[in-house]
Design an enzyme around this catalytic site. Structure first.
Site, mmCIF file in Angstrom:
data_model
loop_
_atom_site.group_PDB
_atom_site.id
_atom_site.type_symbol
_atom_site.label_atom_id
_atom_site.label_comp_id
_atom_site.label_asym_id
_atom_site.label_seq_id
_atom_site.Cartn_x
_atom_site.Cartn_y
_atom_site.Cartn_z
ATOM 1 N N HIS A 102 -0.288 5.299 7.145
ATOM 2 C CA HIS A 102 0.739 5.927 5.700
ATOM 3 C C HIS A 102 1.510 7.243 5.529
ATOM 4 O O HIS A 102 0.627 7.999 6.620
ATOM 5 C CB HIS A 102 -0.313 5.611 4.359
ATOM 6 N N ASP A 160 -2.717 8.821 7.252
ATOM 7 C CA ASP A 160 -3.844 7.650 7.912
ATOM 8 C C ASP A 160 -3.229 7.315 9.348
ATOM 9 O O ASP A 160 -2.027 7.139 9.814
ATOM 10 C CB ASP A 160 -4.770 6.594 6.947
ATOM 11 N N SER A 162 0.479 -1.207 -0.156
ATOM 12 C CA SER A 162 -0.265 -0.079 0.288
ATOM 13 C C SER A 162 0.727 1.344 -0.092
ATOM 14 O O SER A 162 0.380 2.080 -0.621
ATOM 15 C CB SER A 162 -0.694 0.112 1.308
#
EC number: 3.1.1.-
Length: 366
Positions: A329, A326, A36
Site C-alpha cells: 500500500h 507497507d 484495502s
C-alpha cells in the site's frame, strides 16, 4: 513535456482546486466501495487476518493511532473528502455511523476483496462486493427512516461514489500460488475478459442502486509493490507477469466504462488511470520527493516486502520519503499525488473528465 514535481506546487494546486470548488458545490454524500486501498476500517469489526489495527498503522493519522486504514495516515477516500470539503466517511460497520453522520455518506470497502467472490478466500471473513451492495441498500433504508424516501433518493443520486476493485483478483487469486484454480481454468487474457465481464455486472448494479457519479480506479502497478519485488525481483525490476496483467486489464476497463456510459446515455462512470498515476512516481521517485519507490517504509526482508507491517517491523523515520508504506500500500504522500491527478489530471489520467470538472458540472444541477 512533464513538469518537475514540487511539494509546494502540489499544495498550491490542491488549495486552488479546493477553494475553487468549495463555494460552488453544496455538500454531497460520498460512498466508497472496494478493497484495502480504500477500506477506512470495516475489517476491524470482522474476524479476519486482513486488518490494519496495530501500530505502526496510523502513525501519521491525526490521532496517531491505527484506524483500520492500510496507511501511515490518510488514504485516498480521506483525501478526496478533504478536497471536496467534507469530513471523512465512516466505515459502514462503525457504531458511530448513525444520525447526521449517515448523511455524510459511508465507506463499505473491505480489505482483501475482489471482483470475484473467490478472491481473498484465505482471509476468511471479508465483505465481498455483493455484500457491500447489500449494506448500501440497508444504508438507504436507514437514511430513509431519517429523512424520508424522496430525500434519500436525491441524496444517493447526487452523491459522489468511488469504487476500487481488481488488484486482488490478480495478487490474491490468479497469481497467489503457482497453478491456482483460476490460472488452471483461464489463460491470462481470458481471465481478464472474464473479470471485465463480471465488473460490468457490478457497475450496472451500482447504477441500479442509485449511483450517478462514480469514479472507477483501474489497477495500479501491481508488479512494482515491495511484496512482489521481494518474491520475484533480482535487481529491483517490477514483476512482469503482474505488470502484463495490469496492461491487459486497465484498457479493457476503460472500454467497459465507455460502453456502460453509452448504454445509460450519460457519463455516470469516470475512469481513473491508477496505473499511470503510480508509474509516474515509481519510475521517477526523486522528482516527487521520494528517496525510494521500491523499499516499503514498514516491513521486513528484501525491500521490506515480506509479511505484514507489525510493531516489530523495520520502520522508516520519515514516511514522506517513501512511496510505499507497507508491502502493498502507498504512503499518505503517494495517496495525495494520486488524488491530485484524480482532481486535476488530464485525459492521460482521467477519462472522460477529472473530478474538478465533474464537481463543476454537477454544481449547476445540485
Amino acid at each position: 513535456m512533464e513538469t518537475n514535481y514540487s511539494p509546494l506546487g502540489f499544495l498550491i494546486s490542491l488549495f486552488i482546486v479546493v477553494t475553487f470548488l468549495a463555494p460552488q458545490v453544496k455538500s454531497r454524500a460520498f460512498y466508497v466501495f472496494g478493497d484495502s486501498l480504500v477500506d477506512n476500517g470495516n475489517n476491524d469489526y470482522l474476524v479476519t487476518t486482513a486488518r490494519a489495527d496495530n501500530y505502526p498503522y496510523g502513525i501519521d493519522y491525526p490521532t496517531r493511532r491505527p484506524t483500520g486504514r492500510f496507511s501511515n495516515g490518510l488514504n485516498i477516500p480521506d483525501i478526496i473528502s478533504e478536497a471536496i470539503g467534507m469530513p471523512s466517511t465512516l466505515p459502514y460497520l462503525s457504531p458511530q455511523l448513525t444520525g447526521e453522520n449517515l448523511l455524510v455518506g459511508a465507506n463499505f470497502a473491505s480489505a482483501g476483496i475482489g471482483i470475484l467472490n473467490d478472491t481473498g478466500i484465505q482471509f476468511v471473513n471479508i465483505i465481498r462486493i455483493s455484500k457491500q451492495f447489500e449494506y448500501f441498500q440497508q444504508y438507504q433504508q436507514r437514511v430513509s427512516a431519517l429523512i424520508g424516501p424522496e430525500a434519500t433518493q436525491q441524496l444517493v443520486n447526487q452523491a459522489l461514489v468511488l469504487i476500487t476493485l481488481g488488484g486482488n483478483d490478480f495478487v490474491n487469486n490468479y497469481y497467489l500460488i503457482p497453478f491456482s484454480a483460476r490460472s488452471r481454468q483461464f489463460t491470462l487474457p481470458n481471465y481478464v475478459v472474464y473479470l471485465i465481464s463480471e465488473y460490468g455486472k457490478i457497475l450496472r448494479k451500482l447504477y441500479e442502486l442509485g449511483a450517478r457519479r462514480v469514479l472507477v480506479t483501474g489497477t495500479g502497478a501491481m508488479g512494482c509493490a515491495p511484496a512482489e519485488l521481494a518474491q520475484h525481483s533480482r535487481n529491483g525490476e517490477c514483476y512482469g507477469a503482474l505488470q502484463t496483467a495490469a496492461a491487459l486489464f486497465n484498457p479493457q476497463l476503460v472500454n467497459l466504462i465507455a460502453s456502460v456510459n453509452a448504454e445509460i446515455g450519460q457519463d455516470v462512470f469516470v475512469a481513473a488511470n491508477a496505473y499511470q498515476m503510480n508509474m509516474d512516481y515509481l519510475t521517477n521517485p526523486e522528482q516527487f520527493g521520494f528517496v525510494t519507490s521500491k523499499v516499503a517504509c514498514c516491513g521486513q526482508g528484501p525491500y521490506n516486502g515480506i509479511g505484514l507491517c507489525t510493531p516489530i517491523s523495520n520502520l522508516c523515520p520519515n514516511r514522506d520519503l517513501y512511496a510505499f508504506w507497507d508491502a502493498f500500500h502507498p504512503t499518505e504522500k503517494a495517496n495525495r499525488i494520486i488524488v491530485n491527478q484524480i482532481l486535476t489530471g488530464s485525459s492521460k489520467y482521467m477519462h472522460p473528465m477529472n473530478l474538478s470538472t465533474v464537481m463543476l458540472l454537477d454544481s449547476s444541477r445540485i
